[in-house]
Scaffold this active site. Structure first.
Site, PDB file in Angstrom:
ATOM      1  CE  LYS A  77      -3.545   5.281  -1.784  1.00 36.45           C
ATOM      2  NZ  LYS A  77      -4.550   5.836  -2.711  1.00 36.45           N
ATOM      3  CE1 TYR A  96      -3.806   2.382   0.569  1.00 37.59           C
ATOM      4  CE2 TYR A  96      -2.349   3.398   2.190  1.00 37.59           C
ATOM      5  CZ  TYR A  96      -3.488   3.437   1.403  1.00 37.59           C
ATOM      6  OH  TYR A  96      -4.307   4.540   1.446  1.00 37.59           O
TER       7      TYR A  96
END
Length: 269
Positions: free
Chosen positions: A163, A159
């Protein structure tokens, strides 16, 4: 003036709250989600808001590039113009972390799908249009081996890398397009807000979600963001701030964009 705004991942969390704010301001909001039943219920709810603008909905699974292409086609069939694209949809903890193409689903949904959406919708985005990419305070250096599926990552690492990759291509494309394209900005909407993602990942309820929705609405509409292309807004600090150092490294940004384009080319072959 009423604007036409596509908000991905808008059936719950920050996306839903952002859609509510935009509809309440009288704008035409294109909702997106994976679940048609949930989409229909969301469209009905938002259409009933006092002073509401207009609402329509589109179902697509952003982990499937065919669905991304179908979403673009469906939007283009109904609209000759798109004022704002808010790439909000994202995944963190998932039951199936690897796609049929062998990539981590966090990289596909959080990085590649929004990149493809922006590229395909570019003909609809007016020069004064905006692309708001929802980033995160959680960012870490991108392992290109993991990005192309050669290395497996834990949920948090995947994750955080996704990002940063999103923030990197936002900066890179904004610099490339300059004044000839839409404003492209990456926004950290705030840490540990009250979303299902935060609850699933950390087991906590989180803080007021309207904080995140408010900054995304401002990024979509306000003069504050009119000249923000290529910048990074950190809502934890309540200001534009320097992004992760890798997002300022042209070579690393080019490597991420090249990896995205290589994967997309392979899927087209």
């Amino acid at each position: 003036m009423q604007k036409t705004i596509l908000v991905t991942g808008s059936t719950d969390g920050i996306g839903l709250e952002t859609a509510k704010m935009l509809v309440s301001k009288g704008h035409h909001v294109l909702l997106h989600g994976r679940n048609p039943t949930k989409l229909q219920a969301t469209e009905k709810m938002l259409s009933a808001l006092q002073g509401a603008g207009s609402v329509e909905s589109y179902a697509a699974d952003l982990s499937l590039l065919a669905d991304v292409e179908a979403l673009v086609k469906a939007v283009a069939q109904k609209h000759a113009r798109l004022d704002v694209l808010i790439n909000n949809a994202g995944v963190y903890v998932v039951s199936k972390p690897v796609t049929e193409h062998g990539l981590d689903v966090r990289f596909v949904v959080n990085v590649i799908a929004p990149y493809l959406l922006m590229q395909r919708l570019m003909p609809l985005l007016v020069p004064e249009g905006r692309v708001v990419n929802v980033s995160s305070a959680a960012q870490s250096p991108v392992d290109l081996g993991a990005f192309i599926g050669r290395v497996r990552l834990a949920d948090q690492a995947a994750y955080a890398q996704s990002k940063l990759a999103l923030t990197m291509w936002s900066k890179h494309l904004a610099d490339q397009l300059g004044t000839s394209g839409p404003m492209i900005v990456a926004v950290n909407p705030g840490s540990l807000l009250a979303t299902n993602m935060v609850k699933d990942a950390y087991g906590i309820d989180g803080s007021d979600i309207s904080v995140g929705a408010d900054i995304l609405t401002r990024a979509a509409l306000s003069d504050e963001f009119a000249n923000a292309s290529g910048q990074y807004y950190d809502n934890d600090a309540r200001r534009f701030a320097p992004p992760h150092v890798d997002a300022l490294d042209q070579r690393k940004c080019e490597e991420v964009v090249r990896a995205i384009e290589t994967f997309l080319d392979q899927q087209r072959a």
